[in-house]
Design an enzyme around this catalytic site. Sequence first.
Site, PDB file in Angstrom:
ATOM      1  N   HIS A   1      33.964 100.153  65.585  1.00  0.00           N
ATOM      2  CA  HIS A   1      35.391 100.480  65.473  1.00  0.00           C
ATOM      3  C   HIS A   1      36.019  99.853  64.227  1.00  0.00           C
ATOM      4  O   HIS A   1      37.246  99.738  64.143  1.00  0.00           O
ATOM      5  CB  HIS A   1      36.126 100.034  66.739  1.00  0.00           C
ATOM      6  CG  HIS A   1      35.640 100.751  67.962  1.00  0.00           C
ATOM      7  ND1 HIS A   1      35.880 102.086  68.180  1.00  0.00           N
ATOM      8  CD2 HIS A   1      34.883 100.330  68.994  1.00  0.00           C
ATOM      9  CE1 HIS A   1      35.313 102.461  69.318  1.00  0.00           C
ATOM     10  NE2 HIS A   1      34.684 101.405  69.838  1.00  0.00           N
TER      11      HIS A   1
ATOM     12  N   ASN B   1      51.001  57.598  62.471  1.00  0.00           N
ATOM     13  CA  ASN B   1      50.252  58.797  62.839  1.00  0.00           C
ATOM     14  C   ASN B   1      51.179  59.635  63.708  1.00  0.00           C
ATOM     15  O   ASN B   1      51.760  59.122  64.661  1.00  0.00           O
ATOM     16  CB  ASN B   1      48.993  58.401  63.626  1.00  0.00           C
ATOM     17  CG  ASN B   1      48.298  59.594  64.247  1.00  0.00           C
ATOM     18  OD1 ASN B   1      48.383  60.697  63.726  1.00  0.00           O
ATOM     19  ND2 ASN B   1      47.622  59.368  65.357  1.00  0.00           N
ATOM     20  N   GLY B   2      51.335  60.914  63.376  1.00  0.00           N
ATOM     21  CA  GLY B   2      52.214  61.779  64.172  1.00  0.00           C
ATOM     22  C   GLY B   2      53.120  62.562  63.246  1.00  0.00           C
ATOM     23  O   GLY B   2      52.855  62.685  62.049  1.00  0.00           O
TER      24      GLY B   2
ATOM     25  N   TRP C   1      45.603  62.492  57.147  1.00  0.00           N
ATOM     26  CA  TRP C   1      45.419  63.941  57.144  1.00  0.00           C
ATOM     27  C   TRP C   1      46.809  64.509  56.882  1.00  0.00           C
ATOM     28  O   TRP C   1      47.715  64.367  57.709  1.00  0.00           O
ATOM     29  CB  TRP C   1      44.882  64.417  58.492  1.00  0.00           C
ATOM     30  CG  TRP C   1      44.551  65.874  58.526  1.00  0.00           C
ATOM     31  CD1 TRP C   1      43.399  66.461  58.088  1.00  0.00           C
ATOM     32  CD2 TRP C   1      45.366  66.932  59.027  1.00  0.00           C
ATOM     33  NE1 TRP C   1      43.456  67.809  58.293  1.00  0.00           N
ATOM     34  CE2 TRP C   1      44.645  68.138  58.863  1.00  0.00           C
ATOM     35  CE3 TRP C   1      46.650  66.993  59.596  1.00  0.00           C
ATOM     36  CZ2 TRP C   1      45.154  69.373  59.249  1.00  0.00           C
ATOM     37  CZ3 TRP C   1      47.153  68.235  59.980  1.00  0.00           C
ATOM     38  CH2 TRP C   1      46.401  69.406  59.811  1.00  0.00           C
TER      39      TRP C   1
ATOM     40  N   GLU D   1      33.726  76.585  59.503  1.00  0.00           N
ATOM     41  CA  GLU D   1      34.400  75.290  59.316  1.00  0.00           C
ATOM     42  C   GLU D   1      33.565  74.299  58.528  1.00  0.00           C
ATOM     43  O   GLU D   1      34.109  73.465  57.828  1.00  0.00           O
ATOM     44  CB  GLU D   1      34.948  74.703  60.620  1.00  0.00           C
ATOM     45  CG  GLU D   1      33.963  74.188  61.609  1.00  0.00           C
ATOM     46  CD  GLU D   1      34.653  73.604  62.843  1.00  0.00           C
ATOM     47  OE1 GLU D   1      35.798  73.172  62.785  1.00  0.00           O
ATOM     48  OE2 GLU D   1      33.998  73.579  63.904  1.00  0.00           O
TER      49      GLU D   1
ATOM     50  N   GLU E   1      31.945  81.056  68.859  1.00  0.00           N
ATOM     51  CA  GLU E   1      31.730  79.653  68.519  1.00  0.00           C
ATOM     52  C   GLU E   1      30.766  79.526  67.327  1.00  0.00           C
ATOM     53  O   GLU E   1      30.962  78.688  66.442  1.00  0.00           O
ATOM     54  CB  GLU E   1      31.214  78.890  69.746  1.00  0.00           C
ATOM     55  CG  GLU E   1      30.889  77.424  69.517  1.00  0.00           C
ATOM     56  CD  GLU E   1      32.027  76.600  68.930  1.00  0.00           C
ATOM     57  OE1 GLU E   1      33.169  77.076  68.845  1.00  0.00           O
ATOM     58  OE2 GLU E   1      31.740  75.467  68.507  1.00  0.00           O
TER      59      GLU E   1
ATOM     60  N   ARG F   1      39.450  61.104  61.636  1.00  0.00           N
ATOM     61  CA  ARG F   1      40.799  61.551  61.995  1.00  0.00           C
ATOM     62  C   ARG F   1      41.573  62.116  60.797  1.00  0.00           C
ATOM     63  O   ARG F   1      42.665  62.645  60.949  1.00  0.00           O
ATOM     64  CB  ARG F   1      41.602  60.390  62.604  1.00  0.00           C
ATOM     65  CG  ARG F   1      40.971  59.807  63.844  1.00  0.00           C
ATOM     66  CD  ARG F   1      41.808  58.676  64.377  1.00  0.00           C
ATOM     67  NE  ARG F   1      43.086  59.125  64.872  1.00  0.00           N
ATOM     68  CZ  ARG F   1      43.310  59.587  66.088  1.00  0.00           C
ATOM     69  NH1 ARG F   1      42.322  59.640  66.952  1.00  0.00           N
ATOM     70  NH2 ARG F   1      44.504  59.991  66.453  1.00  0.00           N
TER      71      ARG F   1
ATOM     72  N   CYS G   1      45.603  61.188  61.957  1.00  0.00           N
ATOM     73  CA  CYS G   1      45.516  60.132  60.947  1.00  0.00           C
ATOM     74  C   CYS G   1      44.964  58.921  61.684  1.00  0.00           C
ATOM     75  O   CYS G   1      45.059  58.853  62.907  1.00  0.00           O
ATOM     76  CB  CYS G   1      46.884  59.746  60.398  1.00  0.00           C
ATOM     77  SG  CYS G   1      47.694  61.064  59.474  1.00  0.00           S
TER      78      CYS G   1
ATOM     79  N   LYS H   1      31.788  77.626  63.863  1.00  0.00           N
ATOM     80  CA  LYS H   1      30.991  76.502  63.358  1.00  0.00           C
ATOM     81  C   LYS H   1      30.612  76.751  61.910  1.00  0.00           C
ATOM     82  O   LYS H   1      30.730  75.879  61.067  1.00  0.00           O
ATOM     83  CB  LYS H   1      29.742  76.371  64.227  1.00  0.00           C
ATOM     84  CG  LYS H   1      29.263  75.032  64.570  1.00  0.00           C
ATOM     85  CD  LYS H   1      30.034  74.193  65.540  1.00  0.00           C
ATOM     86  CE  LYS H   1      31.491  74.132  65.413  1.00  0.00           C
ATOM     87  NZ  LYS H   1      32.259  73.545  66.441  1.00  0.00           N
TER      88      LYS H   1
ATOM     89  N   LYS I   1      39.819  65.647  63.155  1.00  0.00           N
ATOM     90  CA  LYS I   1      39.218  65.702  64.483  1.00  0.00           C
ATOM     91  C   LYS I   1      40.236  65.974  65.584  1.00  0.00           C
ATOM     92  O   LYS I   1      39.942  66.665  66.546  1.00  0.00           O
ATOM     93  CB  LYS I   1      38.497  64.383  64.744  1.00  0.00           C
ATOM     94  CG  LYS I   1      37.628  64.390  65.974  1.00  0.00           C
ATOM     95  CD  LYS I   1      36.400  65.241  65.773  1.00  0.00           C
ATOM     96  CE  LYS I   1      35.578  65.389  67.027  1.00  0.00           C
ATOM     97  NZ  LYS I   1      34.696  66.553  66.917  1.00  0.00           N
TER      98      LYS I   1
HETATM   99  C1  AGP Z   1      35.945  72.148  66.499  1.00  0.00           C
HETATM  100  O1  AGP Z   1      34.766  72.257  65.779  1.00  0.00           O
HETATM  101  C2  AGP Z   1      37.142  72.236  65.693  1.00  0.00           C
HETATM  102  N1  AGP Z   1      37.186  71.188  64.743  1.00  0.00           N
HETATM  103  C3  AGP Z   1      38.453  72.542  66.359  1.00  0.00           C
HETATM  104  O2  AGP Z   1      38.475  73.921  66.509  1.00  0.00           O
HETATM  105  C4  AGP Z   1      38.790  71.910  67.717  1.00  0.00           C
HETATM  106  O3  AGP Z   1      37.940  72.413  68.697  1.00  0.00           O
HETATM  107  C5  AGP Z   1      40.259  72.205  68.076  1.00  0.00           C
HETATM  108  O4  AGP Z   1      41.089  71.637  67.114  1.00  0.00           O
HETATM  109  C6  AGP Z   1      40.636  71.735  69.454  1.00  0.00           C
HETATM  110  O5  AGP Z   1      40.526  70.356  69.564  1.00  0.00           O
HETATM  111  P1  AGP Z   1      40.520  69.635  70.968  1.00  0.00           P
HETATM  112  O6  AGP Z   1      39.332  70.115  71.709  1.00  0.00           O
HETATM  113  O7  AGP Z   1      40.442  68.172  70.630  1.00  0.00           O
HETATM  114  O8  AGP Z   1      41.790  69.993  71.668  1.00  0.00           O
END
Ligand code: AGP
Length: 610
Positions: free
Chosen positions: A506, A100-101, A74, A490, A483, A27, A2, A487, A605
């Site tokens: 398999h 935040n938390g 968030w 998400e 990866e 965030r 947040c 990408k 993020k």
């Molecule tokens: C990345 O595209 C993602 N949004 C997510 O998987 C991210 O890599 C993950 O949450 C880890 O975050 P960090 O690298 O800040 O620890």
Amino acid sequence: MCGIVGYTGTRPVQNILVEGLSRLEYRGYDSAGVAIEQDGALQVIHRKGKVGSLAHTLGHFDFSGTCGIGHTRWATHGRPSEANAHPHVSCDGRIAVVHNGIIENFAELREELEAAGHAFSSETDTEVIPHLIEEACREGADLFQAVREAAERLIGAYAIAAVSAEEPGVLVAARKDSPLVVGLADDGSYVASDIIAVLDATREVVVLSDGDVAKLSPDAREFYNARGERFQPEVAHVDWDVDVAEKGGYPDFMLKEIHEQPRVIRDTLAGRLVNGALAIDELDLSVEELNLIDRVYVIACGTSYHAGLIAKNLVEGWARIPCECEVASEFRYRNPIITPTTLVVAVSQSGETADTLAAIRDARVKGARVFGITNVVGSPVARESDGVIYTKANKEIAVASTKSFLGQVVSLTLLALLLAQVKGKLKMNQVRLLFRELADTADQVERILLECGPAVDAAAQACKDAASALFVGRGMGAAIACEGALKLKEISYLHAEAYPAGEMKHGPIALIDEGFPVIAVATKSPVYDKVVSNLQEAKARGAMVVAVATEGDEEIGRHADHVVFIPKVRDAFSAVTASVPLQLFARAIALERGCDVDQPRNLAKSVTVE
Ligand code: AGP
């Protein structure tokens, strides 16, 4: 997770809050709100949705108040709604708090407060905080004292900013395990979850440590540590540019950040080859200690975990040290074999990820040396590790990691080279050669960015309406495929899975029918022929194959419907180059599907919850 922003000073606060929140929107962006002191009361305005919706509403007002707090959320406890949006207030509406938390003991506290007559109006964990503060104020505490007393009751993570209509101009900020900075300007003091929110106003900041509480007013600033002792804080000067928070002519942050990758590679490598040998002094381990390392764990989440998968190949391949890469949320709950000669490498862009932090703490308790790789200076991962490499990606705003990932891969490659150098598994001239080739990838990525657009767009057009896609590769390619799939899912919400190409037969091959997209990392590598065989199996079942392949490969066109050619690099460095077209591919599909590539739904993020 947040975003918090706050200000007390001489300027009207309304626009300061809105601008700060816009910068922090990465965030969290499911609801937003502000509390502004105005004529002896608090004006609290909430809106569901993004900061733009709050800004629109605030446009109908023109508050002149010069002290206030804001929040972009968030959701963790309670769905995204106006009622659950911060700031939350006390029963009498005269105390407002943003947080935040996660407050782990909120249920007990809420029960206790409700029994004492407090009325709650949201489903959030946060709402206990203004009521705890109100309770302390009823006993005679001022806002500062009341925040301290409330904080003592909280179990979990928090960054808090609080204001009270009873104490005009006073803003109290406190933190534990969630980031919070205080910006120092001539016109007053700013509070924010991230420096980026205050950069327009000041470059002098205090990064609060766990347990710190700051009492701010237009003409005074007091800082207290966890023991309640007043201290003179260290003021950090921020020299990076506010441009990082602007799109700089690109249509979105994601594209801007993808294009920054050549610079990230160069900056991450700068100064690492000293007198012909690799140097990572921040590691803080002597050559003798490094030499004793007999096991490496890379722990991380999401994209950072995928960078770890690349590292596993390199550490084992070059340094010949057993290396496991593990998702932090799993690592922390099992009983991994850790000894004093185990090196745990924690990779986290944000440096705040709760699971990664917990895994670091656990590994240290068990006796491992922990080394952090992060993008955020002074972040919890950096502070809690024995040593740290900064990835030099600079602030990444788009929620989907791109340039941070490349920074992580390059940093981990350096670490693998260093271990090989120290263990004597690679000769110095080999290390130097590999370093130079790694540095060359910056130019190669530049070329990919210049040249591969049309091929990527054509492939994206062909795949955009699919319901699902399979990403495949072998060796390094299998990790790159992971990866690529993350990408795509998400940011475009197109379901995608990654599999080692040899595993297709398999099970996943059952998915393939006419036109099913199979995205292959088919660059020249020791397993190239194997990948091609797997593509033939997919093609025979009607798959539409998109291949990322090496320039000059004349064969691949026979097995793929779309080919994106990239420059030839050593297989060890293929993640740096082959990941780039996959980032562009995901973005192109997301745009075709009308998605917001910078702020995908349900994500944030930094993930500071378990
Ligand atoms: C990345 O595209 C993602 N949004 C997510 O998987 C991210 O890599 C993950 O949450 C880890 O975050 P960090 O690298 O800040 O620890």
